[in-house]
Design an enzyme around this catalytic site. Structure first.
Site, PDB file in Angstrom:
ATOM      1  N   SER A   1       0.640  -1.124  -0.078  1.00 53.11           N
ATOM      2  CA  SER A   1      -0.221  -0.174   0.034  1.00 53.11           C
ATOM      3  C   SER A   1       0.845   1.162  -0.027  1.00 53.11           C
ATOM      4  CB  SER A   1      -0.956   0.008   1.342  1.00 53.11           C
ATOM      5  OG  SER A   1      -1.591   1.123   1.489  1.00 53.11           O
TER       6      SER A   1
ATOM      7  N   LYS B   1      -1.018  -0.825  -4.320  1.00 50.61           N
ATOM      8  CA  LYS B   1      -2.264   0.019  -3.949  1.00 50.61           C
ATOM      9  C   LYS B   1      -1.893   1.466  -3.690  1.00 50.61           C
ATOM     10  CE  LYS B   1      -4.900   0.362   0.335  1.00 50.61           C
ATOM     11  NZ  LYS B   1      -5.563  -0.559   1.351  1.00 50.61           N
TER      12      LYS B   1
ATOM     13  N   LYS C   1      -2.876   5.290  -2.480  1.00 52.90           N
ATOM     14  CA  LYS C   1      -3.690   5.996  -1.831  1.00 52.90           C
ATOM     15  C   LYS C   1      -4.333   7.226  -2.635  1.00 52.90           C
ATOM     16  CE  LYS C   1      -4.053   3.830   2.071  1.00 52.90           C
ATOM     17  NZ  LYS C   1      -5.228   3.466   2.697  1.00 52.90           N
TER      18      LYS C   1
ATOM     19  N   ASP D   1      -7.157   3.307  -3.199  1.00 53.03           N
ATOM     20  CA  ASP D   1      -7.849   3.341  -1.729  1.00 53.03           C
ATOM     21  C   ASP D   1      -8.210   4.669  -1.499  1.00 53.03           C
ATOM     22  OD1 ASP D   1      -9.059   2.930   0.875  1.00 53.03           O
ATOM     23  OD2 ASP D   1      -7.260   2.091   1.496  1.00 53.03           O
TER      24      ASP D   1
ATOM     25  N   GLU E   1     -11.286   1.160  -3.458  1.00 50.35           N
ATOM     26  CA  GLU E   1     -11.619   0.750  -2.099  1.00 50.35           C
ATOM     27  C   GLU E   1     -12.168   2.107  -1.236  1.00 50.35           C
ATOM     28  OE1 GLU E   1      -8.241  -0.689  -0.064  1.00 50.35           O
ATOM     29  OE2 GLU E   1      -8.905  -0.562   1.981  1.00 50.35           O
TER      30      GLU E   1
ATOM     31  N   ASP F   1     -13.955  -1.170   2.752  1.00 52.90           N
ATOM     32  CA  ASP F   1     -13.246  -1.490   4.192  1.00 52.90           C
ATOM     33  C   ASP F   1     -13.879  -0.716   5.404  1.00 52.90           C
ATOM     34  OD1 ASP F   1     -11.157  -0.788   6.166  1.00 52.90           O
ATOM     35  OD2 ASP F   1      -9.740   0.008   4.650  1.00 52.90           O
TER      36      ASP F   1
ATOM     37  N   LYS G   1     -10.330  -6.773   7.711  1.00 49.72           N
ATOM     38  CA  LYS G   1      -9.381  -6.287   8.571  1.00 49.72           C
ATOM     39  C   LYS G   1      -9.755  -6.908  10.004  1.00 49.72           C
ATOM     40  CE  LYS G   1      -7.674  -2.097   6.847  1.00 49.72           C
ATOM     41  NZ  LYS G   1      -7.687  -0.564   6.669  1.00 49.72           N
TER      42      LYS G   1
ATOM     43  N   GLY H   1      -4.420  -4.223   5.979  1.00 53.80           N
ATOM     44  CA  GLY H   1      -3.654  -3.960   6.788  1.00 53.80           C
ATOM     45  C   GLY H   1      -3.805  -2.663   7.720  1.00 53.80           C
TER      46      GLY H   1
HETATM   47  O1  OSB Z   1      -7.189   2.064   4.573  1.00 57.23           O
HETATM   48  O2  OSB Z   1      -6.103   0.246   4.248  1.00 57.23           O
HETATM   49  C1  OSB Z   1      -6.379   1.316   4.761  1.00 57.23           C
HETATM   50  C2  OSB Z   1      -3.192   1.743   7.017  1.00 57.23           C
HETATM   51  C3  OSB Z   1      -3.721   2.330   8.121  1.00 57.23           C
HETATM   52  C4  OSB Z   1      -5.098   2.675   8.168  1.00 57.23           C
HETATM   53  C5  OSB Z   1      -6.087   2.421   6.895  1.00 57.23           C
HETATM   54  C6  OSB Z   1      -5.217   1.661   5.852  1.00 57.23           C
HETATM   55  C7  OSB Z   1      -3.943   1.497   6.121  1.00 57.23           C
HETATM   56  C8  OSB Z   1      -3.173   0.778   4.544  1.00 57.23           C
HETATM   57  C9  OSB Z   1      -2.004   0.081   5.077  1.00 57.23           C
HETATM   58  O3  OSB Z   1      -3.407   1.059   3.631  1.00 57.23           O
HETATM   59  C10 OSB Z   1      -1.715  -1.556   4.749  1.00 57.23           C
HETATM   60  C11 OSB Z   1      -0.772  -1.945   5.388  1.00 57.23           C
HETATM   61  O4  OSB Z   1      -0.647  -2.243   6.894  1.00 57.23           O
HETATM   62  O5  OSB Z   1       0.577  -2.071   4.604  1.00 57.23           O
HETATM   63 MG    MG Z   2      -8.551   1.086   3.298  1.00 53.57          MG
END
Ligand code: OSB
Ligand code: MG
Length: 374
Positions: free
Chosen positions: A139, A165, A167, A192, A217, A242, A266, A294
């Site tokens: 991510s 992924k 953001k 995401d 996402e 999510d 999660k 994650g």
């Molecule tokens: O939205 O998936 C998410 C990390 C913190 C809070 C929300 C998210 C995330 C990540 C990190 O995308 C994923 C990872 O732990 O590698």
């Molecule tokens: Mg997410």
């Protein structure tokens, strides 16, 4: 004969670790990561769980402070001194508690690890996992410039990640995804938004359809399923939820109205491994793929994620990157580190329970608050 364990002691450890690289999402930039580790002790064994509530209520309403309050005041007293033989015994004792899934997951998962260790099986085996390696991706947060983002993606592709992924947020979306897609035409890619859009932005989201993404996402509000259903009806790319799915019921409601065609599971967001397994099974019945999200976990939470992701309906790569992507060498609270295999997978640990060993001196070094409940 069924195993019986009396929970003799539970400890809460609030810790904070520096991230190797700041992580920016639509809700802000983080330089460190806080969480609460839970240890459950019985018969000379210790089980560990990670509550991924963060310092502030940015991703979810829970924080380390609220989770501490709920665990210390309600959840720990509900199981301390009690005899348990399966995780369902813990879930039953938490039934009166409304909400606070991350707090519940921290305690429940510690007992899962404890019971798996007592049974002498890996957590993956204990949850019914079938895969020896789990497919993973990385991510990639929002970066100050597009060039910096392209450098980050290049670094991760070079490291061997087979799925990326990105953001996104308003102003950091279509052009960014186009640039990444042009440079890596065949890379499995997904985005995401962490709730940063509204129905007024549907044209922007539909513009993402051209980039052949695995999924988009959580574009909308953190509790919404209705607007997501309106989007999915118009969008070719699968919508993945999510934030909105915080229980098995929410998962069922979302699927019933076609609010999404993929679910990010999660463990902490849904209230623990029991709920995560229920969502996995529900989605499997309905032919809906899931993947493991994650929360920048330590190796404790990561080990639980890897065990969960070894179940058969985890059909898309998880946000479960190698340990080195998160915390500086020598600081993660558990060993060994997870390393990326050449096929963009992590190997599922085979040792008892989580299959990682928590190092007390590393916990103590990172710890800001400690509570021993007997
Ligand atoms: O939205 O998936 C998410 C990390 C913190 C809070 C929300 C998210 C995330 C990540 C990190 O995308 C994923 C990872 O732990 O590698
Ligand atoms: Mg997410």
């Amino acid at each position: 004969m069924a195993l019986e364990m009396k929970i003799e002691r539970i400890e809460l450890h609030e810790i904070e670790l520096p991230l190797v690289h700041p992580f920016e999402t639509s809700f802000g930039r983080e330089f460190t990561r806080s969480c609460i580790l839970v240890s459950a002790h019985a018969d000379g064994l210790t089980g560990w769980g990670e509550c991924t509530a963060d310092a502030g209520p940015w991703y979810a309403y829970e924080t380390t402070g609220t989770a501490w309050h709920i665990m210390a005041g309600f959840l720990v007293p509900a199981v301390l001194g009690q005899t348990v033989s399966t995780p369902a015994d813990v879930v039953a004792r938490f039934e009166r508690v409304r909400g606070h899934p991350m707090a519940r997951a921290g305690v429940e998962n510690a007992v899962w690890d404890l019971l798996a260790r007592a049974e002498g099986v890996s957590l993956a085996e204990y949850v019914g996992g079938t895969m020896a390696r789990v497919a993973v991706g990385v991510s990639v947060g929002i970066e100050p410039t597009l060039d910096a983002l392209l450098d980050r993606v290049a670094q991760h592709v070079d490291e061997g990640y087979g799925r990326v992924k990105l953001k996104i947020k308003p102003g950091w979306d279509v052009d960014v995804v186009r640039a990444v897609r042009e440079r890596w035409p065949d890379l499995p890619l997904q985005v995401d938004a962490n709730c940063a859009y509204t129905l007024a932005d549907v044209p922007i989201l539909l513009a993402l359809d051209q980039f052949d993404l695995l999924l988009v996402e959580q574009p909308f509000h953190h509790d919404d399923i209705v607007d997501h259903a309106k989007l999915q009806a118009q969008m070719r790319t699968p919508v993945c939820l999510d934030e909105s799915v915080h229980s098995p019921e929410h998962a069922r409601w979302a699927l019933d109205i076609d609010a999404c065609r993929v679910i990010n599971i999660k463990v902490c967001r849904v209230g623990g491994l029991t709920a995560a397994l229920q969502i996995h099974d529900l989605c499997a019945e309905r032919g809906v793929p899931v993947w493991c999200g994650g929360m920048l976990e330590t190796n404790v939470g990561r080990a639980a994620n890897v065990a969960l992701a070894s179940l058969p309906n985890f059909r898309l790569p998880g946000d479960i990157s190698a340990s080195a992507r998160y915390y500086p060498e020598g600081q993660d609270v558990a060993v060994p580190n997870f390393e990326l295999n050449a096929d963009s997978t992590l190997s599922v640990p085979e040792g008892p329970g989580l299959g990682v060993a928590v190092l007390p001196e590393r916990v103590a070094a990172a710890r800001s608050r400690h509570l021993v409940c007997v």
